[in-house]
Design a protein around this motif. Structure first.
Motif, PDB file in Angstrom:
ATOM      1  N   ILE A  82      44.280  38.901  46.310  1.00  0.00           N
ATOM      2  CA  ILE A  82      43.361  39.474  45.336  1.00  0.00           C
ATOM      3  C   ILE A  82      41.962  39.431  45.921  1.00  0.00           C
ATOM      4  CG2 ILE A  82      42.401  39.257  43.008  1.00  0.00           C
ATOM      5  CD1 ILE A  82      45.363  39.975  43.002  1.00  0.00           C
ATOM      6  N   PRO A  83      41.304  40.579  46.123  1.00  0.00           N
ATOM      7  CA  PRO A  83      39.984  40.592  46.744  1.00  0.00           C
ATOM      8  C   PRO A  83      38.889  40.107  45.799  1.00  0.00           C
ATOM      9  CG  PRO A  83      40.620  42.799  46.136  1.00  0.00           C
ATOM     10  CD  PRO A  83      41.799  41.931  45.831  1.00  0.00           C
ATOM     11  N   ARG A  84      37.762  39.805  46.372  1.00  0.00           N
ATOM     12  CA  ARG A  84      36.636  39.233  45.630  1.00  0.00           C
ATOM     13  C   ARG A  84      36.211  40.099  44.453  1.00  0.00           C
ATOM     14  NH1 ARG A  84      33.605  35.458  48.497  1.00  0.00           N
ATOM     15  NH2 ARG A  84      31.649  36.231  47.615  1.00  0.00           N
ATOM     16  N   CYS A  85      36.211  41.394  44.646  1.00  0.00           N
ATOM     17  CA  CYS A  85      35.719  42.263  43.576  1.00  0.00           C
ATOM     18  C   CYS A  85      36.633  42.239  42.361  1.00  0.00           C
ATOM     19  CB  CYS A  85      35.531  43.691  44.082  1.00  0.00           C
ATOM     20  SG  CYS A  85      37.044  44.551  44.517  1.00  0.00           S
ATOM     21  N   MET A  86      37.896  41.858  42.548  1.00  0.00           N
ATOM     22  CA  MET A  86      38.812  41.815  41.411  1.00  0.00           C
ATOM     23  C   MET A  86      38.687  40.526  40.607  1.00  0.00           C
ATOM     24  SD  MET A  86      42.338  43.680  42.721  1.00  0.00           S
ATOM     25  CE  MET A  86      43.140  43.488  41.132  1.00  0.00           C
ATOM     26  N   TRP A  87      38.325  39.422  41.264  1.00  0.00           N
ATOM     27  CA  TRP A  87      38.180  38.182  40.495  1.00  0.00           C
ATOM     28  C   TRP A  87      36.758  37.939  40.023  1.00  0.00           C
ATOM     29  CZ3 TRP A  87      35.061  34.414  42.645  1.00  0.00           C
ATOM     30  CH2 TRP A  87      35.005  34.269  44.030  1.00  0.00           C
ATOM     31  N   GLY A  88      35.846  38.850  40.371  1.00  0.00           N
ATOM     32  CA  GLY A  88      34.490  38.789  39.833  1.00  0.00           C
ATOM     33  C   GLY A  88      33.561  37.866  40.591  1.00  0.00           C
ATOM     34  N   ALA A  89      33.644  37.889  41.920  1.00  0.00           N
ATOM     35  CA  ALA A  89      32.802  37.025  42.743  1.00  0.00           C
ATOM     36  C   ALA A  89      31.326  37.366  42.614  1.00  0.00           C
ATOM     37  CB  ALA A  89      33.224  37.127  44.209  1.00  0.00           C
ATOM     38  N   ARG A  90      30.506  36.347  42.682  1.00  0.00           N
ATOM     39  CA  ARG A  90      29.064  36.537  42.815  1.00  0.00           C
ATOM     40  C   ARG A  90      28.757  36.893  44.272  1.00  0.00           C
ATOM     41  NH1 ARG A  90      26.865  30.797  40.885  1.00  0.00           N
ATOM     42  NH2 ARG A  90      24.887  31.765  40.314  1.00  0.00           N
ATOM     43  N   PRO A  91      27.550  37.404  44.552  1.00  0.00           N
ATOM     44  CA  PRO A  91      27.190  37.707  45.942  1.00  0.00           C
ATOM     45  C   PRO A  91      27.111  36.440  46.798  1.00  0.00           C
ATOM     46  CG  PRO A  91      25.709  38.817  44.414  1.00  0.00           C
ATOM     47  CD  PRO A  91      26.514  37.842  43.601  1.00  0.00           C
ATOM     48  N   TYR A  92      27.394  36.616  48.063  1.00  0.00           N
ATOM     49  CA  TYR A  92      27.165  35.566  49.055  1.00  0.00           C
ATOM     50  C   TYR A  92      25.661  35.344  49.159  1.00  0.00           C
ATOM     51  CZ  TYR A  92      27.761  33.049  53.505  1.00  0.00           C
ATOM     52  OH  TYR A  92      27.769  32.106  54.498  1.00  0.00           O
ATOM     53  N   ALA A 124      41.430  33.954  38.016  1.00  0.00           N
ATOM     54  CA  ALA A 124      40.124  34.579  38.243  1.00  0.00           C
ATOM     55  C   ALA A 124      39.014  33.724  37.637  1.00  0.00           C
ATOM     56  CB  ALA A 124      40.104  35.988  37.656  1.00  0.00           C
ATOM     57  N   ARG A 125      39.273  33.176  36.461  1.00  0.00           N
ATOM     58  CA  ARG A 125      38.293  32.295  35.820  1.00  0.00           C
ATOM     59  C   ARG A 125      38.062  31.044  36.668  1.00  0.00           C
ATOM     60  NH1 ARG A 125      40.619  32.157  31.280  1.00  0.00           N
ATOM     61  NH2 ARG A 125      41.816  30.235  31.578  1.00  0.00           N
ATOM     62  N   ASP A 126      39.125  30.480  37.218  1.00  0.00           N
ATOM     63  CA  ASP A 126      38.978  29.300  38.069  1.00  0.00           C
ATOM     64  C   ASP A 126      38.218  29.635  39.353  1.00  0.00           C
ATOM     65  OD1 ASP A 126      40.295  27.712  36.258  1.00  0.00           O
ATOM     66  OD2 ASP A 126      42.202  27.681  37.346  1.00  0.00           O
ATOM     67  N   MET A 127      38.462  30.804  39.910  1.00  0.00           N
ATOM     68  CA  MET A 127      37.728  31.216  41.100  1.00  0.00           C
ATOM     69  C   MET A 127      36.232  31.301  40.810  1.00  0.00           C
ATOM     70  SD  MET A 127      39.774  31.547  43.708  1.00  0.00           S
ATOM     71  CE  MET A 127      38.828  32.558  44.857  1.00  0.00           C
ATOM     72  N   ARG A 128      35.876  31.900  39.697  1.00  0.00           N
ATOM     73  CA  ARG A 128      34.460  32.013  39.346  1.00  0.00           C
ATOM     74  C   ARG A 128      33.846  30.640  39.097  1.00  0.00           C
ATOM     75  NH1 ARG A 128      36.709  36.357  36.375  1.00  0.00           N
ATOM     76  NH2 ARG A 128      36.603  35.163  34.426  1.00  0.00           N
ATOM     77  N   SER A 129      34.610  29.763  38.458  1.00  0.00           N
ATOM     78  CA  SER A 129      34.116  28.415  38.183  1.00  0.00           C
ATOM     79  C   SER A 129      33.885  27.639  39.479  1.00  0.00           C
ATOM     80  CB  SER A 129      35.125  27.677  37.295  1.00  0.00           C
ATOM     81  OG  SER A 129      34.748  26.339  37.105  1.00  0.00           O
ATOM     82  N   MET A 130      34.825  27.737  40.422  1.00  0.00           N
ATOM     83  CA  MET A 130      34.660  27.031  41.696  1.00  0.00           C
ATOM     84  C   MET A 130      33.503  27.597  42.495  1.00  0.00           C
ATOM     85  SD  MET A 130      38.521  26.125  43.011  1.00  0.00           S
ATOM     86  CE  MET A 130      39.237  27.753  42.725  1.00  0.00           C
ATOM     87  N   GLN A 131      33.363  28.914  42.505  1.00  0.00           N
ATOM     88  CA  GLN A 131      32.241  29.511  43.226  1.00  0.00           C
ATOM     89  C   GLN A 131      30.914  29.057  42.635  1.00  0.00           C
ATOM     90  OE1 GLN A 131      31.369  33.717  42.835  1.00  0.00           O
ATOM     91  NE2 GLN A 131      30.967  33.883  45.033  1.00  0.00           N
TER      92      GLN A 131
END
Length: 214
Positions: A40-50, A83-90
């Motif tokens: 699942i790429p970053r844009c699908m899980w709602g990543a913030r910018p680097y 996806a929520r966990d990915m955003r929380s960890m980021q």
């Protein structure tokens, strides 16, 4: 063409977007003839910018480092939860630890998918002193006393790692380590560490595994 760091979906659609047929199979093709687990790429899980400019890796790399997230402590079993966990960890890695991005190269959900962190091309922040030497793969959950689901174990052991070798991201004679073998931590948990000792490429180190808090 050199890789380009992205965090948002481009106008033509998300890179590596999974169509319904691929999603149903849980697989996609990284390159012609090479079937790999769906990432699942970053844009699908709602990543913030680097934050800043990422440093490139120089594949093929020689190592894989296995982690558990510890927090979140429960495995995620749906795309929404993962996806929520990915955003929380980021958020935690950027705002609390002060890192440029989520530290892992890839994250393993219990929903049947891998999630792109820094990916194949960019140096992560997962294994201090070794980030340029290998990819950091983190299982969502606390696996001190229990194992990830068999499907999640196979996703990395039988899917991601062989695919990375075939695609040239990882050396054929790669070594696999638990995080605790490289730094003073209990990660990836006693149960998961015992499991990965049975995997191809596992390399033991001298002395007893370190067991300090994650």
């Amino acid at each position: 063409m050199s890789p380009r760091w992205t965090h948002q979906c481009p106008p033509e659609g998300c890179p590596w977007m999974l169509d319904k047929a691929m999603a149903a199979k849980g697989r996609f093709s990284l390159s012609p003839g090479q079937e790999c687990p769906a990432i699942i790429p970053r844009c699908m899980w709602g990543a913030r910018p680097y934050r800043g400019t990422p440093s490139p890796l120089s594949p093929p790399l020689g190592s894989i480092y296995i982690h558990h997230t510890f927090v979140p402590s429960a495995p995620c079993r749906s795309f929404a939860a993962c996806a929520r966990d990915m955003r929380s960890m980021q958020l935690f890695h950027q705002d609390t630890r002060g890192w440029d991005d989520i530290g892992y190269s890839f994250v393993v959900g219990s929903d049947g998918y891998l999630y792109q962190g820094r990916g194949w091309h960019w140096v992560g922040a997962h294994t201090r002193g070794h980030n340029t030497k290998g990819y950091g793969v983190g299982y969502v959950g606390n696996f001190s006393a229990s194992l990830p689901d068999p499907q999640a174990i196979a996703l990395v052991r039988d899917g991601l790692i062989p695919c990375a070798v075939r695609a040239g991201w990882l050396h054929q004679n790669y070594t696999l380590h638990g995080h605790r073998q490289m730094v003073n931590t209990s990660c990836p948990g006693d149960a998961l560490f015992q499991e990965i000792q049975t995997w191809h490429g596992f390399k033991s180190t001298r002395g007893e595994p370190r067991r300090s808090p994650p």
